[in-house]
Design a protein around this motif. Structure first.
Motif, PDB file in Angstrom:
ATOM      1  N   SER A 147       0.680  -1.079  -0.211  1.00 46.63           N
ATOM      2  CA  SER A 147      -0.205  -0.122  -0.239  1.00 46.63           C
ATOM      3  C   SER A 147       0.320   1.246  -0.254  1.00 46.63           C
ATOM      4  CB  SER A 147      -1.015  -0.061   1.678  1.00 46.63           C
ATOM      5  OG  SER A 147      -1.635  -1.358   1.423  1.00 46.63           O
ATOM      6  N   GLU A 150      -1.728   6.896   1.381  1.00 46.46           N
ATOM      7  CA  GLU A 150      -2.780   6.807   1.519  1.00 46.46           C
ATOM      8  C   GLU A 150      -3.166   5.624   1.182  1.00 46.46           C
ATOM      9  OE1 GLU A 150      -3.973   8.529  -2.401  1.00 46.46           O
ATOM     10  OE2 GLU A 150      -2.950  10.537  -2.186  1.00 46.46           O
ATOM     11  N   ARG A 152      -3.376   3.144  -0.611  1.00 47.03           N
ATOM     12  CA  ARG A 152      -3.935   2.136  -1.739  1.00 47.03           C
ATOM     13  C   ARG A 152      -3.273   0.649  -2.298  1.00 47.03           C
ATOM     14  NH1 ARG A 152      -7.880   5.381  -4.769  1.00 47.03           N
ATOM     15  NH2 ARG A 152      -8.323   7.222  -3.746  1.00 47.03           N
ATOM     16  N   HIS A 168      -8.414   0.168  -0.605  1.00 48.24           N
ATOM     17  CA  HIS A 168      -7.688   1.630  -1.114  1.00 48.24           C
ATOM     18  C   HIS A 168      -8.660   1.355   0.833  1.00 48.24           C
ATOM     19  CE1 HIS A 168      -8.656   5.392   0.440  1.00 48.24           C
ATOM     20  NE2 HIS A 168      -7.824   5.061   1.369  1.00 48.24           N
ATOM     21  N   VAL A 191     -12.831   2.009  -6.300  1.00 52.27           N
ATOM     22  CA  VAL A 191     -11.930   1.244  -5.331  1.00 52.27           C
ATOM     23  C   VAL A 191     -13.039  -0.308  -4.547  1.00 52.27           C
ATOM     24  CG1 VAL A 191      -9.944   3.282  -5.174  1.00 52.27           C
ATOM     25  CG2 VAL A 191     -11.632   3.011  -3.008  1.00 52.27           C
TER      26      VAL A 191
END
Length: 218
Positions: A147, A150, A152, A168, A191
């Protein structure tokens, strides 16, 4: 011929005739674009009891409506065979309870081939021009990279590596190579929320661990 007609119009097979009629009307409305294929699907498995139940039975990667239609269509000939047997037997008052048992047996016997058919067609739905992100809920993905700041990361479907999705998390980082299960689609950001596959235990697995289901899939 008379026996076949009586069986087709009698209980329990008449129940499947009604279901087939509903399936035919539904797909006719889909064909003329009055309703969408994904009209029964929601953005989260938590809010979608129908999809959650179907996924727990092995139907993942296809619309809930398609999974249900496949199950009904495959259960129909089995139900007719069982109804024919019941029609021959002098059951008396037992005909009604055995009729309900035949309905359950038809769906149980049709479950495994229906799941196989849906799995075989899942890739077509993944790449369909009218594909919906909701259809991927319940699918297992493999994280491609850790990740970012953020939260993601990118992941690919385990069953179809050509499909790439964005995950996410809420303060939960993903590790490269980790297997996760998609449980929610956030439409505004396009997402997905996903949980670790090791922590994801659907109803089917729970029943097997409690020895309420046989080891082989029904």
């Amino acid at each position: 011929m008379e026996l076949l007609i009586q069986t087709a119009l009698g209980f329990p097979f008449a129940f499947f005739l009604a279901l087939l009629a509903l399936v035919a009307v539904y797909w006719l409305l889909v064909a003329v674009r009055v309703i969408r294929v994904s009209c029964f699907d929601h953005d989260s498995l938590r809010d979608d009891h129908l999809a959650s139940t179907l996924i727990s039975l092995g139907f993942a990667g296809v619309p809930a409506s398609f999974a249900l239609s496949t199950l009904i269509v495959m259960a129909t000939p089995i139900a007719f065979a069982l109804s024919l047997v019941l029609h021959w037997l002098p059951l008396g008052l037992l005909r009604l309870p055995l009729g309900f048992l035949a309905i359950w047996a038809a769906f149980a016997l049709a479950a495994s081939p229906s799941v196989g058919a849906c799995h075989a067609l899942a890739r077509r739905f993944h790449h369909s021009r009218r594909a919906s992100p909701r259809w991927l809920l319940g699918e297992t993905v493999v994280v491609r990279e850790a990740s970012d700041a953020e939260g993601r990361c990118q992941a690919t479907l385990e069953s179809d590596p050509e499909v790439v999705v964005t995950l996410h998390g809420k303060g939960e980082a993903c590790a490269a190579g980790e297997r996760r299960v998609l449980v929610k689609h956030v439409a505004g950001d396009n997402v997905y929320r996903a949980v670790p596959a090791a922590d994801y235990m659907d109803a089917h697995e729970r029943l097997r661990k409690l020895h309420l289901l046989p080891r082989h899939d029904i």
